[in-house]
Each structure stands twice: as structure tokens, then as C-alpha cells.
Design an enzyme around this catalytic site. Structure first.
Site, PDB file in Angstrom:
ATOM      1  N   GLN A   9       0.831  -1.206   0.000  1.00 20.07           N
ATOM      2  CA  GLN A   9       0.000   0.000   0.000  1.00 20.07           C
ATOM      3  C   GLN A   9       0.867   1.257   0.000  1.00 20.07           C
ATOM      4  O   GLN A   9       1.874   1.336   0.691  1.00 20.07           O
ATOM      5  CB  GLN A   9      -0.903  -0.023   1.240  1.00 20.07           C
ATOM      6  CG  GLN A   9      -2.125   0.852   1.119  1.00 20.07           C
ATOM      7  CD  GLN A   9      -3.242   0.391   2.052  1.00 20.07           C
ATOM      8  OE1 GLN A   9      -3.312  -0.758   2.442  1.00 20.07           O
ATOM      9  NE2 GLN A   9      -4.144   1.298   2.395  1.00 20.07           N
ATOM     10  N   SER A  88       4.289  -6.215   2.953  1.00 18.48           N
ATOM     11  CA  SER A  88       2.929  -6.196   3.513  1.00 18.48           C
ATOM     12  C   SER A  88       1.933  -6.809   2.522  1.00 18.48           C
ATOM     13  O   SER A  88       2.011  -7.987   2.209  1.00 18.48           O
ATOM     14  CB  SER A  88       2.555  -4.766   3.902  1.00 18.48           C
ATOM     15  OG  SER A  88       1.337  -4.735   4.610  1.00 18.48           O
ATOM     16  N   LEU A  89       1.026  -6.020   1.974  1.00 12.56           N
ATOM     17  CA  LEU A  89       0.081  -6.484   0.966  1.00 12.56           C
ATOM     18  C   LEU A  89       0.787  -7.242  -0.156  1.00 12.56           C
ATOM     19  O   LEU A  89       0.255  -8.211  -0.710  1.00 12.56           O
ATOM     20  CB  LEU A  89      -0.658  -5.271   0.398  1.00 12.56           C
ATOM     21  CG  LEU A  89      -1.271  -5.404  -0.998  1.00 12.56           C
ATOM     22  CD1 LEU A  89      -2.494  -6.285  -0.934  1.00 12.56           C
ATOM     23  CD2 LEU A  89      -1.602  -4.046  -1.571  1.00 12.56           C
ATOM     24  N   ARG A 113      -9.144  -8.926   3.165  1.00  9.77           N
ATOM     25  CA  ARG A 113      -8.154  -8.311   4.054  1.00  9.77           C
ATOM     26  C   ARG A 113      -8.369  -6.801   4.131  1.00  9.77           C
ATOM     27  O   ARG A 113      -8.363  -6.198   5.205  1.00  9.77           O
ATOM     28  CB  ARG A 113      -6.758  -8.620   3.528  1.00  9.77           C
ATOM     29  CG  ARG A 113      -5.589  -8.020   4.320  1.00  9.77           C
ATOM     30  CD  ARG A 113      -4.290  -8.398   3.602  1.00  9.77           C
ATOM     31  NE  ARG A 113      -3.088  -8.040   4.354  1.00  9.77           N
ATOM     32  CZ  ARG A 113      -2.405  -6.924   4.201  1.00  9.77           C
ATOM     33  NH1 ARG A 113      -2.829  -6.003   3.336  1.00  9.77           N
ATOM     34  NH2 ARG A 113      -1.296  -6.698   4.898  1.00  9.77           N
ATOM     35  N   HIS A 195      -0.277  -3.202  11.042  1.00  9.21           N
ATOM     36  CA  HIS A 195       0.827  -3.953  11.669  1.00  9.21           C
ATOM     37  C   HIS A 195       1.026  -3.569  13.137  1.00  9.21           C
ATOM     38  O   HIS A 195       2.139  -3.359  13.595  1.00  9.21           O
ATOM     39  CB  HIS A 195       2.117  -3.768  10.856  1.00  9.21           C
ATOM     40  CG  HIS A 195       1.963  -4.150   9.429  1.00  9.21           C
ATOM     41  ND1 HIS A 195       1.794  -5.460   9.033  1.00  9.21           N
ATOM     42  CD2 HIS A 195       1.892  -3.394   8.300  1.00  9.21           C
ATOM     43  CE1 HIS A 195       1.630  -5.491   7.708  1.00  9.21           C
ATOM     44  NE2 HIS A 195       1.680  -4.263   7.254  1.00  9.21           N
ATOM     45  N   GLN A 244       0.945 -11.482  10.149  1.00  4.76           N
ATOM     46  CA  GLN A 244       1.466 -10.231   9.571  1.00  4.76           C
ATOM     47  C   GLN A 244       0.624  -9.007   9.906  1.00  4.76           C
ATOM     48  O   GLN A 244       1.148  -7.897  10.047  1.00  4.76           O
ATOM     49  CB  GLN A 244       1.561 -10.403   8.041  1.00  4.76           C
ATOM     50  CG  GLN A 244       2.282  -9.276   7.329  1.00  4.76           C
ATOM     51  CD  GLN A 244       1.634  -8.965   5.992  1.00  4.76           C
ATOM     52  OE1 GLN A 244       0.554  -8.392   5.935  1.00  4.76           O
ATOM     53  NE2 GLN A 244       2.300  -9.356   4.921  1.00  4.76           N
TER      54      GLN A 244
END
Length: 297
Positions: A9, A88-89, A113, A195, A244
Site C-alpha cells: 500500500q 505487507s500487501l 483483508r 501492523h 502479519q
């Protein structure tokens, strides 16, 4: 070894993906399939949407995933990853790239998500802040001493760490970090505390969705954010994906481990060039570039 890395992101921009959509029949099929799976025209928002529309988590995450996977699919025989990682993503894009997830299942999980994270953001005001110019342990210690919830969230490269938590705790931590000598401690324009423990409701929701999704054995290892080491077992990959959401992105540590394990060339697949820049700051001895789209497919 050749590693492929996938952005998360923040890499989105208005007009993203339009070039490959117009020039590649393969990419076009993935874009149209995504519109059908999601139940709305994400391509319209990607190609013509405003920055504000693209910043919505429920749009941003599927858009970046779609752009990354479609670009990877256009590379054809040139796309032969020996190891993968995603920020991440970006882990979901990486898992499609190494055969763990199908495109359809990956997109559905990314959409779920994004919606779960959006809901978690609405429960409590929260945010993130970028901290530049301090050692990781100093940032960690200040977060630990700050009242409220604030934790280290993204270890992006040496001297660049993102913290995440309650708005009030982030503001207090930024003041303390500036006093401690941070070159900058800047609150980011994000929807919530990704996170961090504040994502626990989203973690629970995503865990259920992941448990009901087929994960195949990968054709090359993925270096996951939580583990910062090679992972090839489908069961372990699932656990790390769930963890995560509330755990930090150990990007610096992941890249360092990939280099130790033989990575000499990194190719970023997706919108933007953020990850290439981070890799150069982590280790200048390796090559970092972007995937080059070619027509004729």
C-alpha cells in the site's frame, strides 16, 4: 540468484495499469476477471480515479495486487523467480507469483483483508508515522516507554522505521523521537494503525478466510515479513500471513537474508519504484530494477 519483489500500500497512482491493459491481451484478461470477482469496476478507478478514491483501503489493496500480478503475467518466459518477497500487501502478489495461490483466490483474500482492515480502523482512531535517522533500538525503546499503544511496524531500511498505534500515542512518540535526534518523525496520511495490535479484529477475520483457501506448495521460497527468512511450507505460509496483520514488516531483515542466501538481482513487479530504492539503501552491492513490460502478448 534472481529475486522478485512486490510493493504494498502506498504505491498506487492515478492511471496505474492502463498501459499494460491497453497493450497486453493477457493483462486485459486479468483486469476484466478482477472486475467480475470484485463486483465493481476497479479498472475505472485505477485508470481514471482521483488520488482520494485510490487511497481507500478497499480499493488500494486490490488495485496494487491486480497491477502487480497482471504485470508479472505479461513477462512470460522471462519470469523465473528463484525467490520472492512482498512488502505487507505485496506478499499476496508474491504468493501468486510463486504458485502458492491462484489469482482468483489471491484477489478474494486481498479484498477481504482490505475490508477487514478498514473495519478495524473505524473501531479506534489510529495512525502511523515515519521515523528517519535513528537506530531501530532507540525507536523501539521510545515506543515501549510511551503511554498507550505504539509499536515499530515497518523496518523499511536502515534509518527508516515506521511506527503504528493510537493517535495520541503516536503524537507523544513523535515528540520523544524528535528530542532523541530523529531527522524526521512525520505522521503519515493513512487510515489506521496497520501492523499493530489494533489490527487484531482484522487478523481474526482474515484467519478464517485464509483457513478456507487452498494454498499449494510454492515453486520457490517466499521470504515473509514476519519470519524474515525463506518459507516453503504452505501451512507455515498461512500462519505468517495471518500474523502479519498485527506484527511488524521486517523488510530490512528479509532483504538481508535473501542476499545472504544468494540473491544478487532484485526485480520490483508492480506500481512505483519504492522497493528498489529501499534495497539500494539496505545493500548497494546488489542490483535492483523494475520489471520491464514488453508488448506482443
Amino acid at each position: 540468484m534472481h529475486a522478485y519483489i512486490f510493493p504494498g500500500q502506498g504505491a498506487q497512482f492515478s492511471g496505474m495499469g492502463l498501459d499494460i491493459y491497453e497493450k497486453s491481451n493477457i493483462a486485459q484478461e486479468y483486469f476484466e476477471q478482477a472486475n467480475s470477482i470484485l463486483g465493481f469496476s476497479i479498472t475505472d478507478i485505477m485508470f481514471e480515479g482521483t488520488p482520494e478514491q485510490l487511497k481507500e483501503t478497499k480499493v488500494t489493496q486490490p488495485a496494487i495486487f491486480l497491477h502487480s500480478v497482471a504485470l508479472a503475467k505479461t513477462l512470460g518466459d522471462r519470469f523465473k523467480p528463484e525467490m520472492v518477497a512482498g512488502h505487507s500487501l505485496g506478499e499476496f502478489s508474491a504468493l501468486v507469483a510463486n504458485g502458492t495461490l491462484s489469482f482468483e483466490d489471491g484477489l478474494k483474500l486481498v479484498s477481504q483483508r482490505a475490508l477487514a482492515m478498514q473495519k478495524a480502523c473505524e473501531i479506534q482512531p489510529s495512525t502511523m508515522a515515519a521515523v528517519l535517522g535513528l537506530e531501530d533500538d532507540i525507536v523501539e525503546n521510545i515506543c515501549a516507554k510511551t503511554p498507550g499503544i505504539v509499536v515499530a511496524a515497518n523496518y523499511n531500511c536502515p534509518g527508516q522505521l515506521v511506527i503504528s498505534g493510537e493517535v495520541s500515542a503516536i503524537n507523544l512518540a513523535c515528540e520523544a523521537l524528535t528530542t532523541a535526534g530523529a531527522r524526521r518523525a512525520l505522521v503519515l496520511p493513512v487510515g489506521g494503525a496497520f501492523h499493530s495490535p489494533l489490527m487484531e479484529p482484522a487478523r481474526e477475520e482474515l484467519a478464517a478466510a485464509i483457513e478456507n483457501t487452498l494454498f499449494s506448495e510454492p515453486n520457490c521460497p517466499i521470504y515473509q515479513n514476519v519470519a524474515a527468512k525463506a518459507v516453503s511450507n504452505a501451512s507455515d505460509i498461512k500462519k505468517n500471513l495471518v500474523a502479519q496483520l498485527t506484527a511488524p514488516v521486517r523488510w530490512t531483515q528479509s532483504i538481508q537474508q535473501m542476499i545472504k542466501d544468494g540473491a544478487a538481482e532484485f526485480t520490483e513487479v508492480g506500481p512505483g519504484k519504492v522497493l528498489q530504492g529501499l534495497i539500494r539503501k539496505i545493500d548497494r552491492s546488489v542490483t535492483a530494477n523494475g520489471a520491464i513490460f514488453e508488448e506482443n502478448n
